[in-house]
Design a protein around this motif. Structure first.
Motif, mmCIF file in Angstrom:
data_model
loop_
_atom_site.group_PDB
_atom_site.id
_atom_site.type_symbol
_atom_site.label_atom_id
_atom_site.label_comp_id
_atom_site.label_asym_id
_atom_site.label_seq_id
_atom_site.Cartn_x
_atom_site.Cartn_y
_atom_site.Cartn_z
ATOM 1 N N VAL A 37 26.143 34.543 -37.026
ATOM 2 C CA VAL A 37 27.346 35.363 -37.240
ATOM 3 C C VAL A 37 27.992 35.689 -35.891
ATOM 4 N N MET A 38 27.136 36.046 -34.911
ATOM 5 C CA MET A 38 27.678 36.358 -33.577
ATOM 6 C C MET A 38 28.397 35.147 -33.011
ATOM 7 N N TRP A 39 27.804 33.979 -33.213
ATOM 8 C CA TRP A 39 28.402 32.763 -32.669
ATOM 9 C C TRP A 39 29.753 32.474 -33.339
ATOM 10 N N VAL A 40 29.778 32.634 -34.668
ATOM 11 C CA VAL A 40 31.025 32.355 -35.401
ATOM 12 C C VAL A 40 32.127 33.305 -34.899
ATOM 13 N N VAL B 44 32.628 22.268 -33.948
ATOM 14 C CA VAL B 44 32.264 21.557 -35.181
ATOM 15 C C VAL B 44 30.836 21.020 -35.055
ATOM 16 N N VAL B 45 30.538 20.389 -33.907
ATOM 17 C CA VAL B 45 29.199 19.829 -33.708
ATOM 18 C C VAL B 45 28.147 20.938 -33.788
ATOM 19 N N TYR B 46 28.461 22.046 -33.164
ATOM 20 C CA TYR B 46 27.528 23.173 -33.138
ATOM 21 C C TYR B 46 27.310 23.717 -34.550
ATOM 22 N N SER B 47 28.412 23.762 -35.345
ATOM 23 C CA SER B 47 28.287 24.269 -36.722
ATOM 24 C C SER B 47 27.354 23.369 -37.518
ATOM 25 N N VAL B 48 27.491 22.066 -37.295
ATOM 26 C CA VAL B 48 26.610 21.140 -38.007
ATOM 27 C C VAL B 48 25.156 21.443 -37.626
ATOM 28 N N GLY B 49 24.942 21.696 -36.352
ATOM 29 C CA GLY B 49 23.604 22.046 -35.865
ATOM 30 C C GLY B 49 23.080 23.290 -36.563
ATOM 31 N N ILE B 50 23.953 24.285 -36.684
ATOM 32 C CA ILE B 50 23.535 25.553 -37.317
ATOM 33 C C ILE B 50 23.201 25.315 -38.797
ATOM 34 N N LEU B 51 24.047 24.517 -39.452
ATOM 35 C CA LEU B 51 23.794 24.245 -40.873
ATOM 36 C C LEU B 51 22.462 23.511 -41.044
ATOM 37 N N ALA B 52 22.204 22.567 -40.129
ATOM 38 C CA ALA B 52 20.943 21.819 -40.197
ATOM 39 C C ALA B 52 19.757 22.773 -40.028
ATOM 40 N N LEU B 53 19.925 23.717 -39.146
ATOM 41 C CA LEU B 53 18.857 24.691 -38.904
ATOM 42 C C LEU B 53 18.572 25.508 -40.166
ATOM 43 N N PHE B 54 19.664 25.951 -40.819
ATOM 44 C CA PHE B 54 19.473 26.746 -42.030
ATOM 45 C C PHE B 54 18.879 25.905 -43.161
ATOM 46 N N HIS C 208 58.882 34.283 -18.686
ATOM 47 C CA HIS C 208 57.464 33.921 -18.754
ATOM 48 C C HIS C 208 57.297 32.700 -19.649
ATOM 49 N N THR C 209 56.262 31.955 -19.391
ATOM 50 C CA THR C 209 55.979 30.771 -20.200
ATOM 51 C C THR C 209 54.503 30.814 -20.593
ATOM 52 N N SER C 210 54.161 30.018 -21.586
ATOM 53 C CA SER C 210 52.749 30.004 -21.972
ATOM 54 C C SER C 210 52.336 28.600 -22.380
ATOM 55 N N GLU C 211 51.079 28.308 -22.195
ATOM 56 C CA GLU C 211 50.579 27.021 -22.689
ATOM 57 C C GLU C 211 49.151 27.181 -23.198
ATOM 58 N N VAL C 212 48.886 26.426 -24.241
ATOM 59 C CA VAL C 212 47.541 26.480 -24.827
ATOM 60 C C VAL C 212 46.593 25.771 -23.862
ATOM 61 N N ASP C 213 45.400 26.303 -23.724
ATOM 62 C CA ASP C 213 44.413 25.730 -22.814
ATOM 63 C C ASP C 213 44.229 24.237 -23.093
ATOM 64 N N ARG C 214 44.200 23.451 -22.003
ATOM 65 C CA ARG C 214 44.190 22.003 -22.245
ATOM 66 C C ARG C 214 42.843 21.492 -22.763
ATOM 67 N N TYR C 215 41.806 22.296 -22.685
ATOM 68 C CA TYR C 215 40.514 21.856 -23.214
ATOM 69 C C TYR C 215 40.263 22.360 -24.630
ATOM 70 N N VAL C 216 41.331 22.870 -25.260
ATOM 71 C CA VAL C 216 41.131 23.482 -26.568
ATOM 72 C C VAL C 216 40.524 22.506 -27.570
ATOM 73 N N HIS C 217 40.906 21.212 -27.480
ATOM 74 C CA HIS C 217 40.369 20.246 -28.449
ATOM 75 C C HIS C 217 38.875 20.043 -28.222
ATOM 76 N N LEU C 218 38.489 20.016 -26.957
ATOM 77 C CA LEU C 218 37.056 19.883 -26.661
ATOM 78 C C LEU C 218 36.292 21.067 -27.244
ATOM 79 N N ASN C 219 36.869 22.275 -27.056
ATOM 80 C CA ASN C 219 36.242 23.484 -27.623
ATOM 81 C C ASN C 219 36.031 23.312 -29.119
ATOM 82 N N ARG C 220 37.077 22.802 -29.770
ATOM 83 C CA ARG C 220 37.014 22.705 -31.235
ATOM 84 C C ARG C 220 35.988 21.652 -31.681
ATOM 85 N N ILE C 221 35.965 20.526 -30.955
ATOM 86 C CA ILE C 221 34.978 19.489 -31.310
ATOM 87 C C ILE C 221 33.571 20.052 -31.128
ATOM 88 N N TYR C 222 33.401 20.755 -30.021
ATOM 89 C CA TYR C 222 32.100 21.358 -29.732
ATOM 90 C C TYR C 222 31.712 22.329 -30.851
#
Ligand SMILES: O=c1ccn([C@@H]2O[C@H](COP(=O)(O)OP(=O)(O)O[C@H]3O[C@H](CO)[C@@H](O)[C@H](O)[C@H]3O)[C@@H](O)[C@H]2O)c(=O)[nH]1
Ligand SMILES: [Mn+2]
Length: 506
Positions: free
Chosen positions: A71-74, A30-40, A14-28
């Motif tokens: 919290v649910m989002w995190v 971070v951006v979303y966290s900034v949004g949440i912090l701004a809201l608070f 068997h072989t495995s590979e990390v999802d190729r959009y993982v970096h996009l997920n992570r950037i998203y």
């Protein structure tokens, strides 16, 4: 993973590979966290500058609501942080003998879960591309229904034709109903003959279903008459009846029409008493664990809901790619295949496909301890789910080769008894865990806490196909059951936050 130490490199199973959009997920994220912090930040400013008590309380309520959502989002980000795709290479499996596999199918009501479709599920896995003498299919009938047993007796006869037909014609969809309905079914001579046989069997079953019970004139052989005597007892009801264990096909005796071995097919209806809690599906799976232990004791187990047909005959070999990998199998409890459904219309207005909980989340968990157990389409290592049975379960240790011997059957009936679990740790220390309506989530969670891992294996061609809940009412009921089940875990001493962290293993 590749081992070049020998002359010939050993290719990985068997072989495995990390999802190729993982970096996009992570950037998203971070951006979303900034949004949440701004809201608070905004909420805090508003709180500090509230002109009246009323506006303060009003803003505070929004603040708390947003804290819960945040919290649910995190927590949800765990699913997107490192999703891993795993591929199996069954063609690389060594040609040495494959291990035994016990398949558990659960059904509980012949009127809600038509026996004919349960039989289709069984036939689809009995025709797996797997050594037949290594395969045993156990049906647990919590409905204790003569209609189900009758259907399975007919299915056992039909299997003698169906299995060789599938193998000779290299059919992928091995559930007869779906195969005959599909447009791809080509209409050759063989196809025509087998279809007639199937229709005949279906006709017989329908007649019995219409009648509501099995009568003398439906039966042909002496054995059949003896078997159904049990239902003649006065007190044989769904909630109150003795155990019924019937071997319908025995691998070392029965042959198909081409003289090849068949898998074992065993019908089980565990003993039920009104006064003894049966623990629903969890109880039925534990009875199956014990009965199969005294009968075939295969090291691997596949659990299936009654409506989950196999859609790809190579699936058990795929699972073995992980389960037989020595480096991985030491602490691998189960391999989970996704729940996919058939008959969903394009718009899927009720969201019946549950892509998120049955696909994305499981993929995400592949990057951590592994996916949770979703109740069906799961290949277990027996030793993981069984736990270490204490010596008082001595009876379970004596496996015999002739499953139809009186000694084995007596023992099997004993362990399928309604009170067998009294004063034992079944359901809390070994077996499928009791205490939640979602016994699957609960069991998977406890296994992870005990240090076991799991694997999610998704394939392009779905390994299994289930049926969606037919009406909105059923769908809502199902959702209610799942929510209550998860809530039961939260309220138990195995709360996911406290217990998992305390154990230090999750
Ligand atoms: O007392 C019972 C009740 C149910 N079942 C069987 O359990 C399976 C699942 O039950 P179902 O009513 O179809 O529940 P679902 O909500 O559709 O099932 C999902 O959720 C359940 C609880 O989390 C899991 O056990 C299932 O595997 C998962 O597919 C079916 O084959 C039933 O026949 C029993 O064997 N005995
Ligand atoms: Mn279901």
């Amino acid at each position: 993973m590749e081992d070049h130490s020998g002359d010939v490199p050993v290719l990985p199973l068997h072989t495995s590979e990390v999802d190729r959009y993982v970096h996009l997920n992570r950037i998203y994220a971070v951006v979303y966290s900034v949004g949440i912090l701004a809201l608070f930040y905004r909420h805090t400013l508003q709180l500090l500058s509230s002109p009246t008590v009323f506006s303060f309380v009003f803003t505070l309520s929004f603040f708390f609501a947003d804290v819960i959502l945040a919290v649910m989002w995190v927590l949800n980000q765990a699913y997107y942080w490192r999703p891993i795709h795993r591929r199996s290479h069954p063609e690389r499996l060594p040609t040495v003998e494959l291990p035994g596999l016990d398949v558990f199918i659960c059904t509980s009501d012949p009127f809600k879960e038509p026996p004919m479709s349960v039989a289709n599920t069984a036939l689809s896995v009995m025709a797996y591309d797997y050594p037949m003498e290594k395969l045993s299919v156990y049906l647990s009938d919590d409905g204790g229904s003569d209609l189900t047993l009758f259907t399975f007796m007919e299915a056992a006869k039909f299997a003698k034709h169906w299995i060789p037909f599938c193998k000779m014609n290299d059919i992928m969809m091995r559930s007869p109903d779906v195969y005959f309905d599909s447009k791809t079914a080509n209409d050759n001579h063989d196809h025509h003959n087998i279809k007639i046989l199937y229709e005949k069997m279906k006709g017989k079953v329908e007649a019995v279903m219409m009648n509501g019970r099995v009568e003398e004139h439906h039966l042909h052989s002496e054995i059949e008459h003896i078997v159904f005597q049990k239902w003649k007892q006065e007190r044989f009801t769904r909630q109150e009846h003795p155990s019924v264990i019937q071997i319908l096909l025995e691998s070392n005796k029965d042959r198909d029409i081409t003289d090849q071995p068949l898998p074992n097919l065993i019908y089980i209806s565990r003993e039920k008493h009104r006064s003894v809690h049966h623990h629903f599906k969890g109880g039925s799976l534990n009875a199956l664990l014990r009965v199969s232990k005294v009968m075939t004791n295969a090291p691997f187990i596949l659990t299936l809901d009654c409506d989950m047909i196999s859609n790809d005959p190579i699936t058990p070999r795929r699972a073995m790619c992980f389960l037989l990998d020595e480096a991985m199998s030491e602490n691998l409890a189960y391999v989970q295949f996704p729940q996919r459904f058939r008959g969903i219309n394009e718009s899927d207005i009720y969201g019946n496909e549950y892509t998120r909980i049955f696909s994305y989340n499981l993929l995400g968990m592949n990057g951590t301890k592994g996916p949770n157990y979703v109740g069906t389409n799961t290949f277990f290592q027996r030793r993981a789910i069984e736990g270490i049975l204490p010596t008082c379960e001595e009876t379970l240790k004596s496996t015999m080769t002739i499953i139809s011997s009186t000694k084995v059957l007596d023992l099997a009936n004993k362990v399928a008894g309604a009170t067998y679990e009294h004063n034992t740790k079944w359901g809390c220390e070994f077996g499928f865990r009791y205490g939640s309506l979602t016994e699957d989530f609960y069991t998977g969670f406890i296994l992870h806490c005990e240090g076991w891992r799991s694997i999610y294996c998704s394939t392009e061609r779905p390994a299994f196909l289930g049926e969606v809940t037919p009406t909105l009412y059923d769908g809502l009921n199902q959702m209610k059951r799942w929510t209550i089940g998860l809530f039961e875990v939260v309220l138990s001493r195995h709360n996911t936050f406290t217990y998992g962290i305390k154990k230090g293993k999750c």
